[in-house]
Write a protein that holds these residues in place. Sequence first.
Motif, PDB file in Angstrom:
ATOM      1  N   VAL A 233     -99.671  20.680 -16.735  1.00  0.00           N
ATOM      2  CA  VAL A 233    -100.183  20.188 -18.005  1.00  0.00           C
ATOM      3  C   VAL A 233    -101.659  19.877 -17.833  1.00  0.00           C
ATOM      4  N   GLY A 234    -102.494  20.491 -18.653  1.00  0.00           N
ATOM      5  CA  GLY A 234    -103.929  20.285 -18.548  1.00  0.00           C
ATOM      6  C   GLY A 234    -104.377  18.970 -19.156  1.00  0.00           C
ATOM      7  N   GLY A 235    -105.610  18.593 -18.838  1.00  0.00           N
ATOM      8  CA  GLY A 235    -106.211  17.401 -19.423  1.00  0.00           C
ATOM      9  C   GLY A 235    -106.250  16.213 -18.474  1.00  0.00           C
ATOM     10  N   ARG A 236    -107.273  15.392 -18.614  1.00  0.00           N
ATOM     11  CA  ARG A 236    -107.436  14.161 -17.834  1.00  0.00           C
ATOM     12  C   ARG A 236    -106.433  13.131 -18.342  1.00  0.00           C
ATOM     13  N   LYS A 237    -105.559  12.666 -17.457  1.00  0.00           N
ATOM     14  CA  LYS A 237    -104.400  11.896 -17.909  1.00  0.00           C
ATOM     15  C   LYS A 237    -104.470  10.412 -17.560  1.00  0.00           C
ATOM     16  N   TRP A 238    -103.783   9.648 -18.368  1.00  0.00           N
ATOM     17  CA  TRP A 238    -103.478   8.255 -18.064  1.00  0.00           C
ATOM     18  C   TRP A 238    -101.953   8.164 -17.930  1.00  0.00           C
ATOM     19  N   ALA A 239    -101.481   7.071 -17.410  1.00  0.00           N
ATOM     20  CA  ALA A 239    -100.031   6.876 -17.268  1.00  0.00           C
ATOM     21  C   ALA A 239     -99.698   5.408 -17.470  1.00  0.00           C
ATOM     22  N   ALA A 240     -98.558   5.175 -18.054  1.00  0.00           N
ATOM     23  CA  ALA A 240     -98.087   3.802 -18.276  1.00  0.00           C
ATOM     24  C   ALA A 240     -96.571   3.797 -18.174  1.00  0.00           C
ATOM     25  N   ARG A 241     -96.027   2.648 -17.857  1.00  0.00           N
ATOM     26  CA  ARG A 241     -94.567   2.531 -17.733  1.00  0.00           C
ATOM     27  C   ARG A 241     -94.046   1.664 -18.873  1.00  0.00           C
ATOM     28  N   ARG A 242     -93.246   2.256 -19.730  1.00  0.00           N
ATOM     29  CA  ARG A 242     -92.681   1.511 -20.854  1.00  0.00           C
ATOM     30  C   ARG A 242     -91.446   0.749 -20.404  1.00  0.00           C
ATOM     31  N   LEU A 243     -91.349  -0.498 -20.839  1.00  0.00           N
ATOM     32  CA  LEU A 243     -90.231  -1.352 -20.475  1.00  0.00           C
ATOM     33  C   LEU A 243     -89.309  -1.569 -21.665  1.00  0.00           C
ATOM     34  N   ASP A 244     -88.040  -1.841 -21.387  1.00  0.00           N
ATOM     35  CA  ASP A 244     -87.120  -2.174 -22.470  1.00  0.00           C
ATOM     36  C   ASP A 244     -87.207  -3.666 -22.777  1.00  0.00           C
ATOM     37  N   THR A 245     -86.352  -4.144 -23.649  1.00  0.00           N
ATOM     38  CA  THR A 245     -86.434  -5.548 -24.077  1.00  0.00           C
ATOM     39  C   THR A 245     -86.116  -6.536 -22.955  1.00  0.00           C
ATOM     40  N   ASP A 246     -85.480  -6.048 -21.894  1.00  0.00           N
ATOM     41  CA  ASP A 246     -85.173  -6.908 -20.749  1.00  0.00           C
ATOM     42  C   ASP A 246     -86.232  -6.825 -19.651  1.00  0.00           C
ATOM     43  N   GLY A 247     -87.306  -6.056 -19.926  1.00  0.00           N
ATOM     44  CA  GLY A 247     -88.364  -5.938 -18.941  1.00  0.00           C
ATOM     45  C   GLY A 247     -88.090  -4.925 -17.856  1.00  0.00           C
ATOM     46  N   VAL A 248     -87.100  -4.050 -18.076  1.00  0.00           N
ATOM     47  CA  VAL A 248     -86.753  -3.016 -17.097  1.00  0.00           C
ATOM     48  C   VAL A 248     -87.394  -1.697 -17.528  1.00  0.00           C
ATOM     49  N   ALA A 249     -87.918  -0.950 -16.569  1.00  0.00           N
ATOM     50  CA  ALA A 249     -88.566   0.321 -16.886  1.00  0.00           C
ATOM     51  C   ALA A 249     -87.601   1.259 -17.587  1.00  0.00           C
ATOM     52  N   GLU A 250     -88.099   1.922 -18.643  1.00  0.00           N
ATOM     53  CA  GLU A 250     -87.250   2.883 -19.348  1.00  0.00           C
ATOM     54  C   GLU A 250     -87.895   4.261 -19.482  1.00  0.00           C
ATOM     55  N   ALA A 251     -89.211   4.364 -19.227  1.00  0.00           N
ATOM     56  CA  ALA A 251     -89.861   5.671 -19.296  1.00  0.00           C
ATOM     57  C   ALA A 251     -91.223   5.616 -18.619  1.00  0.00           C
ATOM     58  N   GLU A 252     -91.601   6.740 -18.010  1.00  0.00           N
ATOM     59  CA  GLU A 252     -92.954   6.946 -17.494  1.00  0.00           C
ATOM     60  C   GLU A 252     -93.687   7.740 -18.564  1.00  0.00           C
ATOM     61  N   VAL A 253     -94.693   7.164 -19.167  1.00  0.00           N
ATOM     62  CA  VAL A 253     -95.397   7.807 -20.271  1.00  0.00           C
ATOM     63  C   VAL A 253     -96.736   8.323 -19.766  1.00  0.00           C
ATOM     64  N   VAL A 254     -96.982   9.617 -19.940  1.00  0.00           N
ATOM     65  CA  VAL A 254     -98.203  10.269 -19.471  1.00  0.00           C
ATOM     66  C   VAL A 254     -98.897  10.904 -20.666  1.00  0.00           C
ATOM     67  N   GLY A 255    -100.185  10.644 -20.821  1.00  0.00           N
ATOM     68  CA  GLY A 255    -100.899  11.186 -21.966  1.00  0.00           C
ATOM     69  C   GLY A 255    -102.321  11.570 -21.642  1.00  0.00           C
ATOM     70  N   THR A 256    -102.948  12.308 -22.577  1.00  0.00           N
ATOM     71  CA  THR A 256    -104.339  12.732 -22.417  1.00  0.00           C
ATOM     72  C   THR A 256    -105.243  12.185 -23.519  1.00  0.00           C
ATOM     73  N   GLY A 257    -104.645  11.623 -24.544  1.00  0.00           N
ATOM     74  CA  GLY A 257    -105.435  11.077 -25.636  1.00  0.00           C
ATOM     75  C   GLY A 257    -105.578   9.567 -25.512  1.00  0.00           C
ATOM     76  N   PRO A 258    -105.793   8.904 -26.631  1.00  0.00           N
ATOM     77  CA  PRO A 258    -105.902   7.434 -26.613  1.00  0.00           C
ATOM     78  C   PRO A 258    -104.599   6.803 -26.119  1.00  0.00           C
ATOM     79  N   VAL A 259    -104.733   5.693 -25.435  1.00  0.00           N
ATOM     80  CA  VAL A 259    -103.557   4.967 -24.952  1.00  0.00           C
ATOM     81  C   VAL A 259    -103.012   4.105 -26.086  1.00  0.00           C
TER      82      VAL A 259
END
Length: 442
Positions: free
Chosen positions: A358-384
Amino acid sequence: MNPADLGLPVDVPSTALFTDHYELTMLQAALANGTADRRSVFEVFTRRLPEGRRYGVVAGTGRVLDAVENFRFDGAVLEFLRERAVVDMRTLDWLSSYRFSGDIWGYPEGEVYFPGSPILRVEGSFAECVLLETVVLSILNHDSAIAAAASRMASAAGERPLIEMGARRTHELAAVAASRAAYVGGFTSTSDLAAGFRYGIPTVGTSAHAFTLLHDSERDAFTAQVASLGGGTTLLVDTYDVAEAVRTAVEIAGTGLGAVRIDSGDLLLVAHRVRQQLDELGAGRTKIVVTSDLDEYAIASLAAAPVDAYGVGTQLVTGSGHPTCSMVYKLVARAQSADPKAPLVPVAKKASGGKTSVGGRKWAARRLDTDGVAEAEVVGTGPVPAALADRQLLVQLVKAGEVVAREPLEAARNRHREARGGLPLSATQLSRGEAVIPTEYL
């Protein structure tokens, strides 16, 4: 005293030749056609986790920073390249003053990662970034594989300590790196003195079967060891007859004997028998250490056994069946010209066989559920997205060529414990499965 400042034999004076021939020939061609100075972004990622693994562990970041600082083409290195005609004189002249002057961002050491995670982002001119590919991948692929195996073993061991004992099962310099990565992944000590000297990892060790065999009797060997190291030492009790050895050990060292080590046999059965015997002899506080080709599955099988610590060698330093993480270093964006103000354009390989990126300069963040447990690794190239602004994973490691994020090894170790603890419980299952959380692209 900082051992890293002493020029130890486990270090090398330059990392410049820890690279592949074609990195330099690409540089020569880019210098010749005017593209070498184009602003570029390279990223390290893996397309998939090793089969059956639920998460990966970032390890080796501190060693990468050292390698970037030591990436210098001194006289001897330049002469080697000239004699072999690897590159032309113009390129040799350029290399003679090479210093990485760009920026590096990455997941901090000890963090967990998933397929597609931009584990490291290297930004600068094409020329200065492309040269770092091989050494960066060498370090991250090796150390992260060891740390992932160590993490699985630490999960299986629970609160019981783990001793890294793999130096004799791998290259002598790889052994030092493996000890470091194992410590990040949750091991508590190492048998390798070079690792202790270089990185401050606690070292342990007492005796091997050779010491027992040296003496006329096991009693003589135990007597000599206790006289030298004290009653708190660990006596190896499986050279001959385990029950007789345990009896002799307590007779000589007393009920305050530190520990006994078992290195062979049916460890589950023998551990129970030894525990019962020690208790009957009044040595209720004497610990039991087991070794003998352990891996995470063997450690888990001993969870109900009266074992106090594990020593792991071969399976650890070989990544417990997965000695690499298959990380790659890919150009994901580059400027349209050498003009510093030229905009970056995404680039990506498009090919069959699962090697697309996947092209583009990326950022990454980890989304948590309501209990504070990781539920997804989110990777993007646009605004966070605002909801993920405080969950971003990349931190700046190098700014304008200067390391800005060097940290004690203990910090990486603690970070990994916290990161693993923030994953769903199924992350620590040893049964085969997919990544414990999905990677989503925005």
